[in-house]
Design a protein around this motif. Structure first.
Motif, mmCIF file in Angstrom:
data_model
loop_
_atom_site.group_PDB
_atom_site.id
_atom_site.type_symbol
_atom_site.label_atom_id
_atom_site.label_comp_id
_atom_site.label_asym_id
_atom_site.label_seq_id
_atom_site.Cartn_x
_atom_site.Cartn_y
_atom_site.Cartn_z
ATOM 1 N N TRP A 165 0.851 -1.204 0.000
ATOM 2 C CA TRP A 165 0.000 0.000 0.000
ATOM 3 C C TRP A 165 0.885 1.252 0.000
ATOM 4 N N THR A 166 1.900 1.233 0.869
ATOM 5 C CA THR A 166 2.802 2.378 0.977
ATOM 6 C C THR A 166 3.521 2.635 -0.342
ATOM 7 N N VAL A 167 4.013 1.558 -0.952
ATOM 8 C CA VAL A 167 4.738 1.695 -2.211
ATOM 9 C C VAL A 167 3.821 2.240 -3.313
ATOM 10 N N THR A 168 2.582 1.718 -3.376
ATOM 11 C CA THR A 168 1.681 2.188 -4.436
ATOM 12 C C THR A 168 1.322 3.669 -4.243
ATOM 13 N N THR A 169 1.123 4.087 -2.989
ATOM 14 C CA THR A 169 0.754 5.486 -2.777
ATOM 15 C C THR A 169 1.946 6.417 -3.001
ATOM 16 N N ASP A 170 3.170 5.861 -2.950
ATOM 17 C CA ASP A 170 4.348 6.692 -3.220
ATOM 18 C C ASP A 170 4.666 6.794 -4.709
ATOM 19 N N TYR A 171 4.453 5.710 -5.460
ATOM 20 C CA TYR A 171 4.935 5.673 -6.844
ATOM 21 C C TYR A 171 3.828 5.715 -7.887
ATOM 22 N N ILE A 172 2.615 5.315 -7.533
ATOM 23 C CA ILE A 172 1.539 5.418 -8.525
ATOM 24 C C ILE A 172 0.741 6.675 -8.174
ATOM 25 N N THR A 173 1.314 7.827 -8.500
ATOM 26 C CA THR A 173 0.679 9.106 -8.175
ATOM 27 C C THR A 173 0.516 9.921 -9.450
ATOM 28 N N SER A 174 -0.151 11.062 -9.310
ATOM 29 C CA SER A 174 -0.386 11.921 -10.480
ATOM 30 C C SER A 174 0.921 12.466 -11.051
ATOM 31 N N VAL A 175 1.991 12.493 -10.235
ATOM 32 C CA VAL A 175 3.287 12.953 -10.752
ATOM 33 C C VAL A 175 3.769 12.009 -11.855
ATOM 34 N N GLN A 176 3.616 10.693 -11.622
ATOM 35 C CA GLN A 176 4.086 9.716 -12.603
ATOM 36 C C GLN A 176 3.014 9.372 -13.642
ATOM 37 N N PHE A 177 1.737 9.324 -13.225
ATOM 38 C CA PHE A 177 0.705 8.777 -14.103
ATOM 39 C C PHE A 177 -0.440 9.738 -14.420
ATOM 40 N N GLY A 178 -0.277 11.015 -14.056
ATOM 41 C CA GLY A 178 -1.291 11.997 -14.392
ATOM 42 C C GLY A 178 -2.645 11.688 -13.787
ATOM 43 N N GLU A 179 -3.713 11.974 -14.542
ATOM 44 C CA GLU A 179 -5.045 11.873 -13.947
ATOM 45 C C GLU A 179 -5.539 10.426 -13.822
ATOM 46 N N ASN A 180 -4.829 9.487 -14.478
ATOM 47 C CA ASN A 180 -5.228 8.079 -14.358
ATOM 48 C C ASN A 180 -4.708 7.438 -13.079
ATOM 49 N N ALA A 181 -3.895 8.196 -12.330
ATOM 50 C CA ALA A 181 -3.177 7.612 -11.186
ATOM 51 C C ALA A 181 -4.115 6.933 -10.190
ATOM 52 N N THR A 182 -5.221 7.599 -9.866
ATOM 53 C CA THR A 182 -6.113 7.064 -8.828
ATOM 54 C C THR A 182 -6.699 5.717 -9.246
ATOM 55 N N VAL A 183 -7.157 5.642 -10.489
ATOM 56 C CA VAL A 183 -7.741 4.385 -10.980
ATOM 57 C C VAL A 183 -6.677 3.294 -11.029
ATOM 58 N N LEU A 184 -5.518 3.655 -11.569
ATOM 59 C CA LEU A 184 -4.420 2.694 -11.696
ATOM 60 C C LEU A 184 -4.001 2.157 -10.330
ATOM 61 N N ARG A 185 -3.868 3.080 -9.373
ATOM 62 C CA ARG A 185 -3.464 2.694 -8.025
ATOM 63 C C ARG A 185 -4.509 1.774 -7.394
ATOM 64 N N PHE A 186 -5.769 2.115 -7.615
ATOM 65 C CA PHE A 186 -6.844 1.311 -7.049
ATOM 66 C C PHE A 186 -6.838 -0.101 -7.634
ATOM 67 N N VAL A 187 -6.662 -0.190 -8.951
ATOM 68 C CA VAL A 187 -6.626 -1.508 -9.605
ATOM 69 C C VAL A 187 -5.451 -2.324 -9.058
ATOM 70 N N PHE A 188 -4.282 -1.669 -8.955
ATOM 71 C CA PHE A 188 -3.095 -2.354 -8.455
ATOM 72 C C PHE A 188 -3.311 -2.846 -7.022
ATOM 73 N N GLN A 189 -3.877 -1.952 -6.188
ATOM 74 C CA GLN A 189 -4.123 -2.317 -4.788
ATOM 75 C C GLN A 189 -5.138 -3.449 -4.678
#
Lengths: 124, 137
Positions: free
Chosen positions: B92-116
């Motif tokens: 969880w910690t790793v995903t919230t650090d690296y799958i963010t809008s800085v790296q993935f723009g506006e898709n970050a939240t969906v991507l992070r959720f799918v990964f989690q």
């Protein structure tokens, strides 16, 4: 509302001192172990079924591919464990200074090499 | 309840909603669980490696008797639970650090959720599978 403050969490622009590399490896080994645990559970399950299955696993693990894979998992376990112990010591307030962080990282690497050497020597 | 009210006063409603979306009560709780589980995992790792050292030429019967003992069974189940908690918090910690809008723009939240979600499925799978291995036979 757009936040205009400068954010520098872009990991491609940040310098990586030794302690930072140690920290990122802690994470990488952790992610590796997240999947590695599945491999270990798989072999454990088969090896406990019967003597024949146990021997089959033993032969399989002697092969180059599986030896490398298990060796990699073992390295990740040792690294993650030692980096984790360092982390717990930091939580207790040991080695928090700038010099302490450097010394701690060096001790950690020495421990990693030592423990890996002992583990490889004893297991193979 | 006091804690919730105090937070509502100090952080405001929007922050409360954010906290709800994050499925979290407090980071301190995670912090403690991560460290307790780490100690359990370290102890179990040493236990298993120690068993390899005690049985220089491990055969099936020695191997089976280790995992048949009630001590190993209980220790394994406790470790399994610790592992699942540790892995979930860590990932969880790793995903919230690296799958963010800085790296993935506006898709970050969906991507992070799918990964989690996949992390959650795998952790749950490990838990069920592990109980089956350690307690099943």
């Amino acid at each position: 509302m757009k936040d205009k403050r400068p954010v520098n969490l872009d990991i491609t622009t940040i310098k990586f001192p030794l302690a930072a590399i140690a920290s990122i490896l802690h994470r990488i080994s952790g992610i590796g172990l997240f999947f590695g645990v599945g491999i270990l559970l798989y072999f454990l399950q088969i090896s406990l079924r019967s003597e024949a299955e146990f021997d089959r696993v033993a032969v399989l693990l002697d092969g180059l591919l599986m030896t490398s894979l298990l060796g990699l998992i073992l390295l990740a376990v040792i690294y993650h464990l030692i980096a984790g112990i360092k982390h717990l010591l930091l939580d207790l307030g040991i080695g928090e200074s700038k010099q302490g962080a450097k010394t701690g990282t060096i001790i950690m690497w020495i421990m990693f090499v030592l423990v890996t050497g002992v583990a490889v020597g004893l297991l193979w | 309840m006091d804690y919730v009210c105090a937070c509502y006063r100090s952080c405001g409603g929007a922050a409360m909603v954010n906290r709800a979306i994050n499925f979290r009560h407090s980071g301190l709780f995670d912090w403690i669980i991560q460290r307790f589980s780490a100690v359990v995992l370290a102890a179990y790792t040493i236990f298993i490696l120690g068993n390899f050292l005690l049985h220089a030429d491990m055969d099936f019967h020695a191997w089976k008797s280790i995992f048949d003992s009630i001590f190993t069974r209980v220790f394994s189940i406790i470790t399994l639970i610790a592992l699942c908690a540790h892995a979930w918090i860590g990932m969880w910690t790793v995903t919230t650090d690296y799958i963010t809008s800085v790296q993935f723009g506006e898709n970050a939240t969906v991507l992070r959720f799918v990964f989690q979600f996949f992390v959650f499925l795998i952790v749950t799978g490990y838990l069920i599978w592990g109980v089956q291995i350690f307690w099943g036979s």
